[in-house]
Design a protein around this motif. Sequence first.
Motif, PDB file in Angstrom:
ATOM      1  N   ASN A  89      -1.671  66.279 103.302  1.00 44.93           N
ATOM      2  CA  ASN A  89      -0.252  65.896 103.259  1.00 44.93           C
ATOM      3  C   ASN A  89       0.070  65.156 101.976  1.00 44.93           C
ATOM      4  OD1 ASN A  89       0.614  67.033 105.605  1.00 44.93           O
ATOM      5  ND2 ASN A  89       0.010  65.269 106.871  1.00 44.93           N
ATOM      6  N   HIS A  90      -0.846  64.268 101.595  1.00 43.13           N
ATOM      7  CA  HIS A  90      -0.633  63.531 100.347  1.00 43.13           C
ATOM      8  C   HIS A  90      -0.595  64.507  99.168  1.00 43.13           C
ATOM      9  CE1 HIS A  90      -0.712  60.301  97.483  1.00 43.13           C
ATOM     10  NE2 HIS A  90      -1.839  60.749  96.947  1.00 43.13           N
ATOM     11  N   ILE A  92       0.268  67.623  99.199  1.00 45.40           N
ATOM     12  CA  ILE A  92       1.524  68.381  99.226  1.00 45.40           C
ATOM     13  C   ILE A  92       2.643  67.551  98.606  1.00 45.40           C
ATOM     14  CG2 ILE A  92       3.330  69.230 100.814  1.00 45.40           C
ATOM     15  CD1 ILE A  92       1.053  70.166 102.662  1.00 45.40           C
ATOM     16  N   GLU A  93       2.634  66.267  98.958  1.00 56.57           N
ATOM     17  CA  GLU A  93       3.696  65.371  98.483  1.00 56.57           C
ATOM     18  C   GLU A  93       3.676  65.203  96.968  1.00 56.57           C
ATOM     19  OE1 GLU A  93       4.031  62.351 101.792  1.00 56.57           O
ATOM     20  OE2 GLU A  93       4.194  61.136  99.939  1.00 56.57           O
ATOM     21  N   ILE A  94       2.480  64.864  96.447  1.00 59.84           N
ATOM     22  CA  ILE A  94       2.455  64.570  95.001  1.00 59.84           C
ATOM     23  C   ILE A  94       2.584  65.817  94.134  1.00 59.84           C
ATOM     24  CG2 ILE A  94       1.123  62.401  95.215  1.00 59.84           C
ATOM     25  CD1 ILE A  94      -1.303  64.012  94.174  1.00 59.84           C
ATOM     26  N   SER A  95       2.223  66.981  94.681  1.00 56.75           N
ATOM     27  CA  SER A  95       2.227  68.171  93.810  1.00 56.75           C
ATOM     28  C   SER A  95       3.405  69.086  94.108  1.00 56.75           C
ATOM     29  CB  SER A  95       0.940  68.949  94.027  1.00 56.75           C
ATOM     30  OG  SER A  95       0.974  69.561  95.304  1.00 56.75           O
ATOM     31  N   GLU A  96       4.272  68.674  95.000  1.00 50.79           N
ATOM     32  CA  GLU A  96       5.360  69.541  95.458  1.00 50.79           C
ATOM     33  C   GLU A  96       4.794  70.889  95.907  1.00 50.79           C
ATOM     34  OE1 GLU A  96       8.326  69.545  92.454  1.00 50.79           O
ATOM     35  OE2 GLU A  96       8.768  67.422  92.762  1.00 50.79           O
ATOM     36  N   ASN A  97       3.820  70.805  96.790  1.00 56.05           N
ATOM     37  CA  ASN A  97       3.308  72.016  97.449  1.00 56.05           C
ATOM     38  C   ASN A  97       2.495  72.963  96.576  1.00 56.05           C
ATOM     39  OD1 ASN A  97       3.055  73.087  99.871  1.00 56.05           O
ATOM     40  ND2 ASN A  97       5.228  73.577 100.164  1.00 56.05           N
ATOM     41  N   ASP A  98       1.699  72.399  95.705  1.00 55.31           N
ATOM     42  CA  ASP A  98       0.883  73.257  94.841  1.00 55.31           C
ATOM     43  C   ASP A  98      -0.311  73.794  95.641  1.00 55.31           C
ATOM     44  OD1 ASP A  98      -0.957  74.284  93.072  1.00 55.31           O
ATOM     45  OD2 ASP A  98      -0.474  72.851  91.493  1.00 55.31           O
ATOM     46  N   GLU A  99      -0.338  75.124  95.790  1.00 53.64           N
ATOM     47  CA  GLU A  99      -1.383  75.721  96.645  1.00 53.64           C
ATOM     48  C   GLU A  99      -2.789  75.497  96.125  1.00 53.64           C
ATOM     49  OE1 GLU A  99      -1.035  79.831  97.738  1.00 53.64           O
ATOM     50  OE2 GLU A  99       1.002  79.467  98.454  1.00 53.64           O
TER      51      GLU A  99
END
Length: 366
Positions: free
Chosen positions: A331-332, A334-341
């Motif tokens: 979750n962290h 996802i947050e910091i990378s704006e959903n970088d796969e």
Amino acid sequence: MLQNNYFMHINTQAPKLIAGPCAAESFKQLKETAIDLKNRGCNWFRAGVWKPRTRPGGFEGIGAPAIQWLMEICKETGMKVGCEVANYRQCKLAMDASLDFIWIGARTTSDPFAVQEIADCLMEDNNNTIVNPTVIIKNPSAVDYDLWLGAIERIYNAGITNIVACFRGFKTYNSKSKYRNEPIWDVLLRLRTEHPEIPVIVDPSHIAGSRELIPEIIEAAKYEYGIDNFMIESHCNPSEALTDAKQQFTPKDMFDMLDGFDDNVTIPEQEENLNPIPSLRDKIDEIDFKLVDLLYERMCVCKEIGKYKKEHGKVIYDGNRWNELLSKLLNHGIEISENDESLFYLINKIWSEIHSVSISEQMNVK
Ligand code: PEP
Ligand code: MN
């Protein structure tokens, strides 16, 4: 992981270009193709003498008489000549004829018994004569790194030092792929990383399966993976070829295609000064050192927990805690990378390693 320089005595040079037909069909065809290739600057000539056919019924090669043709070609053109060998007998015929090189095809690399037969034959030959042929070992048909490395080891253990690994892609059951054999470059990268001492050649013909797709494979090999050695199928009259007609070039078309790659692009000096790579690499180094420090710090904390668990008879593996931690980290991420796969992928991959090492460290607490 095997240590680097494991193949200490290997000759680290691969031929720049090996070309020639998929199969030797007639002496006339061989000679016409070889002379044209030689005149255009190619010094290594290939031709399949025995053709491994997936299903019976097709042209299976001329066999032993074509070895004589290759010797003639060598005499007439001064080219180095070679063919595929798949068993002891074929290897013996090639060695008795002092061919300069042989290759072990993808299907044969998949079979350790066959590779060992070839290794045994080469060892006998090495004991008796001064021949030290170049042995090209194609990757196996299936995506199996260890089979490939195992074949290289068997040939190396036979005393052969002129070894070249050949990347020719992998058979997959993916009917959507545009390639005949999928170029799963990761497998090649692993070989390059673990064994930079093994020279590599790329066979874009058997990867692509058709002429039109060959240039993009060459482009990727050269500019993305830094490999500039190729084995390419070339036939004086591709449309009449008895095998692999769609993927063969005339010598002229092959050289025109290769000449289309401009390798002499020089970067102007001002631009070279603006090259950001050195300072970005400094940054990476700095981050990596911090990561190592943090990993060590984390390991020390884990061991403390391990000690407490041991003293108080608590179970080491706690699945709930692990799942909670991983989902918090994801979750962290996802947050910091704006959903970088790719960050998602990295966290999953790295933390499962960290977690399994932590568990075994805690198990080992005295
Ligand atoms: C070949 O090079 O002629 C050949 C049969 O290749 P592979 O073993 O890569 O299919
Ligand atoms: Mn072929």
